[in-house]
Design a protein around this motif. Structure first.
Motif, PDB file in Angstrom:
ATOM      1  N   ILE A 190       0.939  -1.360   0.384  1.00 35.41           N
ATOM      2  CA  ILE A 190       0.292   0.337  -0.340  1.00 35.41           C
ATOM      3  C   ILE A 190       1.078   1.407   0.135  1.00 35.41           C
ATOM      4  O   ILE A 190       0.493   2.107  -0.806  1.00 35.41           O
ATOM      5  N   ALA A 191       1.698   1.132   1.227  1.00 31.66           N
ATOM      6  CA  ALA A 191       2.635   2.206   1.286  1.00 31.66           C
ATOM      7  C   ALA A 191       3.430   2.686  -0.303  1.00 31.66           C
ATOM      8  O   ALA A 191       3.584   4.245  -0.841  1.00 31.66           O
ATOM      9  N   LEU A 192       3.973   2.170  -1.310  1.00 29.62           N
ATOM     10  CA  LEU A 192       3.939   1.501  -2.285  1.00 29.62           C
ATOM     11  C   LEU A 192       3.524   2.187  -3.701  1.00 29.62           C
ATOM     12  O   LEU A 192       3.386   3.013  -4.017  1.00 29.62           O
ATOM     13  N   GLN A 193       2.230   1.550  -3.508  1.00 32.21           N
ATOM     14  CA  GLN A 193       1.153   2.049  -4.056  1.00 32.21           C
ATOM     15  C   GLN A 193       1.087   3.810  -3.795  1.00 32.21           C
ATOM     16  O   GLN A 193       1.096   4.233  -5.158  1.00 32.21           O
ATOM     17  N   ALA A 194       1.169   3.805  -2.989  1.00 34.28           N
ATOM     18  CA  ALA A 194       1.267   5.338  -2.987  1.00 34.28           C
ATOM     19  C   ALA A 194       2.085   6.192  -3.889  1.00 34.28           C
ATOM     20  O   ALA A 194       1.605   7.606  -4.454  1.00 34.28           O
ATOM     21  N   VAL A 195       3.427   6.307  -2.753  1.00 37.98           N
ATOM     22  CA  VAL A 195       4.562   6.689  -3.490  1.00 37.98           C
ATOM     23  C   VAL A 195       4.440   6.078  -5.270  1.00 37.98           C
ATOM     24  O   VAL A 195       4.594   7.621  -6.301  1.00 37.98           O
ATOM     25  N   LEU A 196       4.062   5.481  -5.489  1.00 37.21           N
ATOM     26  CA  LEU A 196       4.435   5.340  -7.149  1.00 37.21           C
ATOM     27  C   LEU A 196       2.327   5.787  -7.645  1.00 37.21           C
ATOM     28  O   LEU A 196       2.944   6.655  -9.034  1.00 37.21           O
ATOM     29  N   THR A 197       1.658   6.224  -7.381  1.00 41.11           N
ATOM     30  CA  THR A 197       0.426   6.729  -7.369  1.00 41.11           C
ATOM     31  C   THR A 197       0.398   8.253  -7.912  1.00 41.11           C
ATOM     32  O   THR A 197       0.665   9.207  -8.642  1.00 41.11           O
ATOM     33  N   VAL A 198       1.185   8.386  -6.468  1.00 44.19           N
ATOM     34  CA  VAL A 198       1.532  10.439  -6.953  1.00 44.19           C
ATOM     35  C   VAL A 198       2.625  10.269  -7.673  1.00 44.19           C
ATOM     36  O   VAL A 198       2.474  11.509  -8.521  1.00 44.19           O
ATOM     37  N   ALA A 199       3.993   9.565  -8.054  1.00 41.67           N
ATOM     38  CA  ALA A 199       4.529   9.983  -8.008  1.00 41.67           C
ATOM     39  C   ALA A 199       4.278  10.177  -9.814  1.00 41.67           C
ATOM     40  O   ALA A 199       5.061  10.630  -9.918  1.00 41.67           O
ATOM     41  N   LEU A 200       3.266   9.263 -10.770  1.00 46.96           N
ATOM     42  CA  LEU A 200       2.540   9.018 -11.753  1.00 46.96           C
ATOM     43  C   LEU A 200       2.367   9.579 -12.217  1.00 46.96           C
ATOM     44  O   LEU A 200       2.329  10.653 -13.534  1.00 46.96           O
ATOM     45  N   ILE A 201       1.840  10.834 -11.172  1.00 46.45           N
ATOM     46  CA  ILE A 201       0.175  11.707 -11.137  1.00 46.45           C
ATOM     47  C   ILE A 201       1.286  13.081 -11.481  1.00 46.45           C
ATOM     48  O   ILE A 201       0.633  13.786 -12.606  1.00 46.45           O
ATOM     49  N   MET A 202       2.496  12.842 -10.994  1.00 43.04           N
ATOM     50  CA  MET A 202       3.134  14.784 -10.640  1.00 43.04           C
ATOM     51  C   MET A 202       4.155  14.494 -12.378  1.00 43.04           C
ATOM     52  O   MET A 202       3.951  15.142 -13.113  1.00 43.04           O
ATOM     53  N   LEU A 203       4.530  13.332 -12.900  1.00 40.63           N
ATOM     54  CA  LEU A 203       4.887  12.658 -13.977  1.00 40.63           C
ATOM     55  C   LEU A 203       3.881  13.672 -14.902  1.00 40.63           C
ATOM     56  O   LEU A 203       4.272  13.980 -15.838  1.00 40.63           O
ATOM     57  N   VAL A 204       2.586  12.859 -14.916  1.00 44.07           N
ATOM     58  CA  VAL A 204       1.928  13.522 -15.806  1.00 44.07           C
ATOM     59  C   VAL A 204       1.603  15.133 -16.324  1.00 44.07           C
ATOM     60  O   VAL A 204       1.619  15.696 -17.201  1.00 44.07           O
ATOM     61  N   GLU A 205       1.184  15.206 -14.774  1.00 36.91           N
ATOM     62  CA  GLU A 205       0.963  16.814 -14.912  1.00 36.91           C
ATOM     63  C   GLU A 205       2.770  17.632 -15.412  1.00 36.91           C
ATOM     64  O   GLU A 205       2.504  19.208 -15.525  1.00 36.91           O
ATOM     65  N   ALA A 263      -4.935   7.303 -16.053  1.00 36.61           N
ATOM     66  CA  ALA A 263      -4.325   6.140 -16.332  1.00 36.61           C
ATOM     67  C   ALA A 263      -3.156   5.916 -15.556  1.00 36.61           C
ATOM     68  O   ALA A 263      -2.847   4.170 -15.004  1.00 36.61           O
ATOM     69  N   ALA A 264      -2.996   7.097 -15.018  1.00 34.44           N
ATOM     70  CA  ALA A 264      -1.037   7.466 -14.300  1.00 34.44           C
ATOM     71  C   ALA A 264      -1.465   6.324 -13.052  1.00 34.44           C
ATOM     72  O   ALA A 264      -1.001   5.269 -11.961  1.00 34.44           O
ATOM     73  N   ALA A 265      -2.797   6.137 -12.001  1.00 36.94           N
ATOM     74  CA  ALA A 265      -3.455   5.741 -10.847  1.00 36.94           C
ATOM     75  C   ALA A 265      -3.610   4.103 -10.922  1.00 36.94           C
ATOM     76  O   ALA A 265      -3.054   3.539 -10.102  1.00 36.94           O
ATOM     77  N   ALA A 266      -4.077   4.327 -12.313  1.00 32.59           N
ATOM     78  CA  ALA A 266      -4.180   2.772 -12.773  1.00 32.59           C
ATOM     79  C   ALA A 266      -2.555   2.079 -13.011  1.00 32.59           C
ATOM     80  O   ALA A 266      -2.684   0.841 -12.126  1.00 32.59           O
ATOM     81  N   GLY A 267      -1.969   2.770 -13.073  1.00 32.62           N
ATOM     82  CA  GLY A 267      -0.690   1.836 -13.811  1.00 32.62           C
ATOM     83  C   GLY A 267       0.433   1.356 -12.259  1.00 32.62           C
ATOM     84  O   GLY A 267       0.869   1.105 -12.141  1.00 32.62           O
ATOM     85  N   ALA A 268       0.140   3.246 -11.469  1.00 34.52           N
ATOM     86  CA  ALA A 268       0.556   2.340 -10.549  1.00 34.52           C
ATOM     87  C   ALA A 268      -0.008   1.023  -9.456  1.00 34.52           C
ATOM     88  O   ALA A 268       0.871   0.198  -9.160  1.00 34.52           O
ATOM     89  N   LEU A 269      -1.358   1.390  -9.530  1.00 36.39           N
ATOM     90  CA  LEU A 269      -1.961  -0.523  -8.880  1.00 36.39           C
ATOM     91  C   LEU A 269      -1.356  -1.428  -9.776  1.00 36.39           C
ATOM     92  O   LEU A 269      -0.776  -2.375  -8.743  1.00 36.39           O
ATOM     93  N   MET A 270      -1.420  -1.218 -10.764  1.00 34.82           N
ATOM     94  CA  MET A 270      -0.757  -2.615 -11.368  1.00 34.82           C
ATOM     95  C   MET A 270       0.875  -2.242 -11.461  1.00 34.82           C
ATOM     96  O   MET A 270       1.127  -3.865 -10.146  1.00 34.82           O
ATOM     97  N   LEU A 271       1.488  -1.568 -11.347  1.00 36.15           N
ATOM     98  CA  LEU A 271       2.909  -2.007 -10.589  1.00 36.15           C
ATOM     99  C   LEU A 271       3.128  -2.322  -9.009  1.00 36.15           C
ATOM    100  O   LEU A 271       3.453  -3.188  -9.389  1.00 36.15           O
ATOM    101  N   ALA A 272       2.041  -1.755  -8.648  1.00 39.99           N
ATOM    102  CA  ALA A 272       2.329  -2.273  -6.770  1.00 39.99           C
ATOM    103  C   ALA A 272       1.872  -4.344  -6.566  1.00 39.99           C
ATOM    104  O   ALA A 272       2.162  -4.076  -6.173  1.00 39.99           O
TER     105      ALA A 272
END
Length: 471
Positions: free
Chosen positions: A352-367, A378-387
């Motif tokens: 869950i911690a990893l998912q949170a970090v990945l989600t924030v990181a990927l959304i910030m990358l999109v921004e 899509a970034a949030a979904a991708g983070a879930l898939m990776l986690a």
């Protein structure tokens, strides 16, 4: 299984009504508020969905008294956050899009928590029919019907009010059966010490429930903080479609229980590893079939709920992939809860911690790249898939080390079956949208199913698979 099918049939009209009538922004506001409400209600129910049965079995007190203890605590605990959210509604509606009627949603918290408790009490008496009626018939059909009705009366608040009505309708069904089964309390004298002990004992179960909830809702919570309501609405719709067949995993899980407990006693770890790999392959094969059937014609599938949701096709693809990669973790966890419960819990918390970090990181990358709102979904979904993919890998390696046998449920026939299924699905995308869905989806499933059955399933798989389906 029947309850799942009934709930599935009832959810589809709601998704269509919510998407077509209310649109992405209204759905996004509703989805975020729902995340907050359900998490709080889950905590306030004190894990009684699993813990009540143990208390009823261990105590000689009148059963109704024990259940009313839980109900009283749930009401008290629910009232505190409900009152806070009533005066600070921005915590539920960070976009600021709410009015006084939307605030009423806070009173779904006690109703949700009480429903969990009374249905758990009925389940202890082997009354599963009440759960089916409440969760699979009354609640989903009520929200579908009332969402349609309220759209023409209070369109700005239709979704929240429909949800509130559905929760209380489910609670009434549960209470009716509960009172007929248990009756009213007898000589009930709840005291602070007794109730405090009950709360303290429930903390581990509440923690476990919150973690399980987090893996499926954290993405919406974070997305709502970084993106607008439209992106949340698109993501929520994709999530609902991707999770429709989620219960398929649990249909196979009971097969593992007897094998695990039997072979743990004799320390036959090889048999456990073999069964984990076998059932894991079945789960992954089934999820992969659904991912292809819904993902290849993804634009048409998302378009069913409205043209504005087509931009969520990328999020849908990642979410479907997440369901596939999570299959290995599901079967590994069925063993780890017996032989390494605490370490398994820490792996889940880390995920869950990893998912949170990945989600924030990927959304910030999109921004940073200045892409649109659908890319954030899509970034949030991708983070879930990776986690979930990393969690599956870690749990498989950990279980393999504990058992001394390799854990790998993947088989080459998954690739062989996916190839022709993708070709058939791609060909169907050239058809009109209605034909793409009516003809394309069954064609993908049939093609994939034929190959996986003849090339992926051996004689032993077929015998056990048929037995599991019958059960």
């Amino acid at each position: 299984m029947m309850g799942f099918l009934l709930r599935l049939l009832a959810r589809i009209p709601f998704l269509f009504i919510a998407g077509r009538l209310y649109g992405t922004e209204a759905l996004g506001v509703f989805a975020y508020a729902l995340v907050v409400i359900e998490l709080i209600a889950l905590v306030c129910s004190l894990g009684e969905k699993r813990g009540l049965a143990l208390r009823l079995a261990e105590s000689e007190e009148h059963p109704s008294n024990l259940v009313f203890d839980a109900m009283l605590v749930a009401v008290i605990l629910s009232a505190i956050p409900a009152i806070i959210l009533w005066f600070v509604p921005i915590a539920m509606f960070p976009s600021g899009a709410f009015n006084d009627l939307d605030r009423l949603l806070v009173w779904a918290i006690p109703a949700f928590a009480l429903t969990e408790i009374v249905l758990a009490a009925q389940a202890y008496k082997y009354d599963i029919a009440t759960t089916v009626r409440a969760r699979a018939v009354v609640e989903p059909w009520t929200i579908s019907i009332m969402a349609g009705v309220f759209f023409y009366i209070i369109p700005d608040n239709g979704l929240t009010m429909a949800y509130l009505v559905s929760i209380y309708a489910g609670l009434l069904v549960g209470l009716w059966s509960f009172l007929r089964t248990y009756g009213l309390p007898k000589g009930w004298r709840p005291g602070p010490v007794r109730l405090g002990k009950m709360v303290w004992r429930a903390i581990p179960l509440v923690t476990a429930d919150a973690i399980e909830w987090g893996t499926r809702r954290l993405d919406i919570f974070i997305l709502g903080l970084f993106a607008g309501p439209a992106a949340v609405g698109i993501y929520w719709m994709a999530q609902q479609i991707a999770s429709l067949p989620q219960k398929l995993k649990t249909s196979f899980e009971p097969i593992l229980g007897p094998v695990i407990t039997k072979n743990l006693k004799t320390k036959n770890y090889g048999a456990i590893a073999s069964q984990v790999c076998q059932v894991g392959f079945w789960i992954i094969a089934a999820q992969f079939a659904i991912a292809l059937a819904l993902g290849v014609p993804g634009e048409a599938v998302m378009g069913l709920t409205g043209p504005d949701f087509v931009s969520g096709t990328g999020a849908l693809a990642f979410l479907l992939a997440a369901e596939v990669v999570a299959g290995t973790a599901v079967v590994c966890e069925a063993v780890l809860v017996y032989i390494a419960r605490l370490r398994n819990l820490w792996i889940s918390i880390s995920t869950i911690a990893l998912q949170a970090v990945l989600t924030v990181a990927l959304i910030m990358l999109v921004e940073h790249l200045e892409y649109g709102e659908p890319f954030k979904a899509a970034a949030a979904a991708g983070a879930l898939m990776l986690a979930l993919g990393i969690m599956s890998l870690v749990k498989a390696l950990f279980l393999a080390r504990l058992l001394g046998h390799t854990i790998n449920p993947l088989r080459w026939p998954l690739v062989w079956a996916a190839g022709p299924a993708v070709v058939v699905g791609y060909a169907a995308t050239w058809l009109p949208e209605w034909a793409e869905l009516i003809i394309g989806i069954p064609a993908i499933l049939a093609t994939y199913g034929w190959v996986i059955w003849h090339k992926g399933f051996g004689p032993e798989d077929r015998v056990l698979f048929k037995k599991s389906v019958v059960k």
